[in-house]
Design a protein around this motif. Structure first.
Motif, PDB file in Angstrom:
ATOM      1  N   TRP A   1      -3.980   5.035  14.649  1.00  0.00           N
ATOM      2  CA  TRP A   1      -4.552   4.775  13.320  1.00  0.00           C
ATOM      3  C   TRP A   1      -6.060   4.589  13.394  1.00  0.00           C
ATOM      4  CZ3 TRP A   1      -5.624  -0.526  11.225  1.00  0.00           C
ATOM      5  CH2 TRP A   1      -6.083  -0.474   9.906  1.00  0.00           C
ATOM      6  N   LYS A   2      -6.511   3.737  14.284  1.00  0.00           N
ATOM      7  CA  LYS A   2      -7.934   3.389  14.235  1.00  0.00           C
ATOM      8  C   LYS A   2      -8.829   4.324  15.047  1.00  0.00           C
ATOM      9  CE  LYS A   2      -8.149  -0.134  17.928  1.00  0.00           C
ATOM     10  NZ  LYS A   2      -8.512  -1.538  18.205  1.00  0.00           N
TER      11      LYS A   2
ATOM     12  N   ARG B   1      -5.075   8.491   9.601  1.00  0.00           N
ATOM     13  CA  ARG B   1      -5.334   7.710   8.391  1.00  0.00           C
ATOM     14  C   ARG B   1      -4.107   7.608   7.493  1.00  0.00           C
ATOM     15  NH1 ARG B   1     -11.013   7.775   7.584  1.00  0.00           N
ATOM     16  NH2 ARG B   1     -10.729   6.681   5.611  1.00  0.00           N
TER      17      ARG B   1
ATOM     18  N   THR C   1      -2.641   4.144   7.089  1.00  0.00           N
ATOM     19  CA  THR C   1      -3.375   3.069   6.418  1.00  0.00           C
ATOM     20  C   THR C   1      -2.504   2.347   5.391  1.00  0.00           C
ATOM     21  OG1 THR C   1      -5.514   4.170   6.715  1.00  0.00           O
ATOM     22  CG2 THR C   1      -5.366   2.523   4.970  1.00  0.00           C
TER      23      THR C   1
ATOM     24  N   VAL D   1      -1.631  -1.549   5.776  1.00  0.00           N
ATOM     25  CA  VAL D   1      -2.202  -2.474   4.793  1.00  0.00           C
ATOM     26  C   VAL D   1      -1.079  -3.252   4.092  1.00  0.00           C
ATOM     27  CG1 VAL D   1      -3.442  -2.602   2.589  1.00  0.00           C
ATOM     28  CG2 VAL D   1      -4.340  -1.202   4.445  1.00  0.00           C
TER      29      VAL D   1
ATOM     30  N   HIS E   1     -11.594  -0.034   9.743  1.00  0.00           N
ATOM     31  CA  HIS E   1     -10.144  -0.231   9.655  1.00  0.00           C
ATOM     32  C   HIS E   1      -9.765  -1.687   9.400  1.00  0.00           C
ATOM     33  CE1 HIS E   1     -10.884  -1.377  13.806  1.00  0.00           C
ATOM     34  NE2 HIS E   1      -9.641  -1.795  13.938  1.00  0.00           N
TER      35      HIS E   1
ATOM     36  N   GLU F   1      -9.797  -2.633   5.781  1.00  0.00           N
ATOM     37  CA  GLU F   1      -8.586  -2.231   5.070  1.00  0.00           C
ATOM     38  C   GLU F   1      -7.503  -3.304   5.205  1.00  0.00           C
ATOM     39  OE1 GLU F   1      -8.214   0.330   3.183  1.00  0.00           O
ATOM     40  OE2 GLU F   1      -9.939   1.578   3.683  1.00  0.00           O
TER      41      GLU F   1
END
Length: 288
Positions: free
Chosen positions: A93-94, A99, A102, A106, A169, A172
């Motif tokens: 992800w990071k 993405r 995300t 989140v 990131h 988020e």
């Protein structure tokens, strides 16, 4: 159904169809693999996704840097051990452009925010400006119920890391945590007040190098954090150096960092962790 409602429903249907079509096209051009286990034809397989589904639990005992002499350790909530598919998903992800993770991550940060409410009340009762314990009988206002908005502060990345990743990131995750706190009746907002001077990223650095981490509250934000309750946010708790440096900077500016949340926590050398500390019971929200 009114005409405007029909039009709205039609637009939503078309958008869903376009998204589905685009996903199929992308799948043909760029084969999809699981972010956790690298299985083919799935973006994030159910077993790997479910690794984040545990109820939030306390993990600050794993990080020696969060246990300063003569002061209580900063309480930290997390969801998973940072190992195997969990670690792979966070890195994908990071650092590897995934993405598409995300939204679900989140959503998990929102769950952490929901669980953080009672923890905040407990922690705020034990601290005062300057970082010490509250004196016996000292009045401490519970968070929420008319008290000032909680500041949700993301751990800072270097400018080099932000440019390499293309997005912030941890910001988020802070957004999700703030939404969770708000849903739990504790108004909160994201406050990007911490800065790190230019230098190497944390990845691959040893414990001693991490311990020398320099984190500061930006000068223009110092007055705004004074006396405010803070929840810190990071992606992974490893040695605790990042959160400890952030905590010191905030305390020096007069803020009250009372708790922190992370998606995952790195296990100690021993296998298993029989001493997990449960988080206060709270409502569980959707993961997105």
């Amino acid at each position: 159904m009114r005409d405007d409602e029909r039009a709205t429903a039609w637009v939503r249907t078309v958008r869903a169809a376009v998204r589905a079509w685009w996903a199929e096209v992308a799948h043909l051009v760029l084969p999809v693999r699981c972010a956790g286990c690298d299985a083919a034809d799935v973006a994030w397989c159910p077993p790997c996704r479910s690794a984040f589904d545990d109820e939030p639990w306390r993990c600050e005992h794993r990080a020696g840097r969060l246990d300063p002499v003569g002061a209580p350790a900063l309480p930290v909530l997390t969801l998973a051990d940072c190992a195997g598919p969990v670690r792979a998903a966070v890195i994908a992800w990071k650092d590897r452009g995934r993405r598409d993770l995300t939204r679900p991550l989140v959503g998990h940060a929102r769950r952490l925010g929901l669980a953080c409410g009672e923890l905040l009340d407990e922690a705020c009762a034990a601290v005062r400006p300057g970082g010490g314990r509250a004196a016996p009988g000292m009045p401490v206002e519970p968070v929420g119920h008319g008290s000032p908005v909680v500041l949700v502060v993301p751990a800072p990345s270097t400018s080099v890391a932000r440019r390499r990743r293309g997005f912030a990131h941890v910001d988020e995750l802070a957004r999700g945590a703030a939404e969770g706190l708000g849903a739990a009746g504790r108004p909160a907002r994201v406050a990007r007040v911490l800065r790190r001077p230019p230098g190497a990223d944390q990845v691959g650095r040893g414990v001693r190098d991490r311990a020398r981490l320099d984190v500061r509250v930006a000068a223009r934000h110092r007055a705004g954090v004074r006396g405010r309750v803070v929840v810190l946010v990071d992606d992974v708790l490893t040695s605790g150096a990042t959160l400890a440096a952030a905590q010191r900077a905030l305390v020096a500016a007069g803020a009250l960092p009372c708790a922190a949340v992370t998606l995952a926590s790195t296990p100690g050398p021993a296998s298993g962790d029989p001493n997990r500390l449960p988080a206060p019971a709270g409502p569980r929200g959707p993961t997105g």
